[in-house]
Design a protein around this motif. Sequence first.
Motif, short mmCIF file in Angstrom:
data_model
loop_
_atom_site.label_atom_id
_atom_site.label_comp_id
_atom_site.label_asym_id
_atom_site.label_seq_id
_atom_site.Cartn_x
_atom_site.Cartn_y
_atom_site.Cartn_z
N UNK A 96 0.83 -1.38 -0.01
CA UNK A 96 0.14 0.07 0.04
C UNK A 96 0.78 1.24 0.10
N UNK A 97 0.63 2.19 -0.94
CA UNK A 97 1.08 3.59 -0.80
C UNK A 97 1.80 4.11 -2.13
N UNK A 98 2.27 5.11 -2.10
CA UNK A 98 3.06 5.92 -3.37
C UNK A 98 3.94 5.21 -4.04
N UNK A 125 -4.46 11.80 1.06
CA UNK A 125 -4.72 11.11 2.33
C UNK A 125 -6.21 10.53 2.42
N UNK A 146 -6.24 7.81 0.07
CA UNK A 146 -5.81 6.59 0.80
C UNK A 146 -6.82 5.67 1.78
N UNK A 147 -7.64 6.63 2.23
CA UNK A 147 -8.63 6.09 3.24
C UNK A 147 -9.66 5.21 2.47
N UNK A 191 -8.05 2.04 1.23
CA UNK A 191 -7.98 0.92 2.22
C UNK A 191 -9.16 0.50 2.85
N UNK A 192 -10.36 1.26 2.83
CA UNK A 192 -11.55 1.01 3.41
C UNK A 192 -12.15 0.06 2.53
#
Lengths: 395, 395
Positions: free
Chosen positions: B14-16, B242, B245-246, B249-250
Amino acid sequence: MNNFEYCVPTRVLFGRDTHKQVGTVIKEYGFKKVLVHYGGGSVKKSGLLDQVTDSLKEQGIEFVLFGGVKPNPTLSLAKEGMELCRQEGIDFILAVGGGSVLDSAKCIADGTLNPEIDPWKYFIKEASPDKALPHGNILTLSASGSETSLSCVITNEDGNYKRGFNSKTHRPLFAILNPELTFSVNKFQTGCGSVDIMMHTLERYLGGNTKDTPLTDRIAEGLLTSVMEAGAIVDKDPKNYEARATLMWAGSLSHNDLTGLGREFMMQVHQLEHELSGLYPCIAHGAGLSALFCSWSRYVCEKDPMRFAQLAVRVMKVEMDFEEPLKTALKGIDRLEEFFQSIKMPVRLSELDDAVREEDFEVMAEKCSFNGTRSLPGIRTLGKQEMIDVYRMAY
Amino acid sequence: MNNFEYCVPTRVLFGRDTHKQVGTVIKEYGFKKVLVHYGGGSVKKSGLLDQVTDSLKEQGIEFVLFGGVKPNPTLSLAKEGMELCRQEGIDFILAVGGGSVLDSAKCIADGTLNPEIDPWKYFIKEASPDKALPHGNILTLSASGSETSLSCVITNEDGNYKRGFNSKTHRPLFAILNPELTFSVNKFQTGCGSVDIMMHTLERYLGGNTKDTPLTDRIAEGLLTSVMEAGAIVDKDPKNYEARATLMWAGSLSHNDLTGLGREFMMQVHQLEHELSGLYPCIAHGAGLSALFCSWSRYVCEKDPMRFAQLAVRVMKVEMDFEEPLKTALKGIDRLEEFFQSIKMPVRLSELDDAVREEDFEVMAEKCSFNGTRSLPGIRTLGKQEMIDVYRMAY
């Protein structure tokens, strides 16, 4: 939010009577000879060990019994286990017990397949295991989260060092979680478990200065709220299935990374506590944490009062003081302390069973700071002197 | 709380910039020839497809491109993919896209290794796949949760049936989740995604009559709250990392079982919606759900007003009416409806792009009830007539 990698492959079988499936489950994977690893007499007395071995026999699975794990499991016992696994040609380790038994099993699993490496080297980060025997567990205590986590903590009696390390080899293949198996856990151990569960999330929640993790935060807050509610119920009604179930599932979720994803993860209080129960092995880990946590919180919270205020408002149900957020933060810590007291957990080092002596703080801080060569990062960095300060505040 | 089994082995990165690791990750597992499966032009236009194939080339991994997936992915395209995989000796499928692409990839994975079975049989529960090609994904749309879930939904053009089934073979080996890849998703599709994410949790939360799941409830409530906050931010500021991202992941957590563990799981609204977008393939799944959900809620909530009141109080921030909990429940539904409207989602069938006709309700209910032979269990059981009632209320 920070980047993260997340993978919890452990298969969880949760609920009433699930432990009776253990033979069938192990058979599915095709294992032939199992080391059944456990602690003292309680799994014998309760009949659990017989149920487990019956289930294995029914499926024609060979097994070797290996008990004797004590709280703060030792490297020497694990080494015996490694030897036994090699001699007996064990292909699977089944841990039946609480976190100490599970961690001992993980240590055995790492060591068995790597006989050329001193297993303590893993704990002092001089080596890391590239393979391990597969292992699974039947949990009897909600606390450490070891049943699905990648952590493992062992005490080396040679110097009383208590150290942990994380490894993919530590993820159990399966975890059988039957809350009924925790009905007989006494109030003190149950309280220690509730504290330990909360700490795994609290240390992630309050561990660093990461911003923008609202989803992770809310999951963490929900878990903490649920554990406090269930912990209070179980303290009065030890056979309450639903509350025991909440504690058990929370125990797993709290230490499998979910409640800290995207955040830094420091675990200052755990590190301080490991020195405590390393030096005084009779101190239960959860009691040590409980005795340290609120003092640690008061020591560091001025560095990030809004984070502690968020915890206070959302979990401890404190009204926000918008003029002085630090007051809210401190009130939240007070309420947490009251909760620990309400389930009869110590909130000072001087309350611990063992007579912890003030002159030991220097020794513990010395060990925790690797002879003054490392500081613990976090909301407030803790060097050796700050560690001593926290121990003193908590006395 | 009901007994449950839970296992989400998918490795999440997960992430950039995480998508740039895809070649390295696939190489780790030792795969040799990859089917890169995708939808239309957007992954080409954005340059993502080039970045993916560059990463594969760098690691010396062969690949075959196979695009063309449309929303509501079809069985016929998946069958082409199965044929292609067999001809080309593909050993891994990489899905690059949203839920439709991922589901198409899962369907191809199941079918490729089972050429003797008509793959539609899996969807009508006449067979289940015992093996499948391994698959992983790079997600470009936060919505379906397919990136870590065991579900797969496909439309059979022969009769316009949209059906889904769950299988362990559907769990991806890895999911690469870079929120930046969703920056370019337009407002409507983003809104549809937020609704879909919420629905996966809401249908678990409101799906049955299970009691005593406080931890699961609080995780669900935390997720819903976070998605509403992030959904509102992204609607105004589509490149807010952000908030993206929420949502991302949600999306994964919401459909990987976590938010419903220990509860019954019914998915009445999903079933009603599948008939809708099955008959009108241009209707986006999320928009269909949004158009149906509040009417469904009003139709069933009298059967369990306290459950709906809990949602209203904890998530929708309604004050509890202790004399008349049903009023609280209804107010919560109103607020949810207002939220959907605030992110420009339809709350009536008549608002949907396609002119849904009232006379179709009979046909849809006929299909959904398997010609009147099955009812959907839930807080309120829905037979064919009740299905028609809900469609009418939502018109």
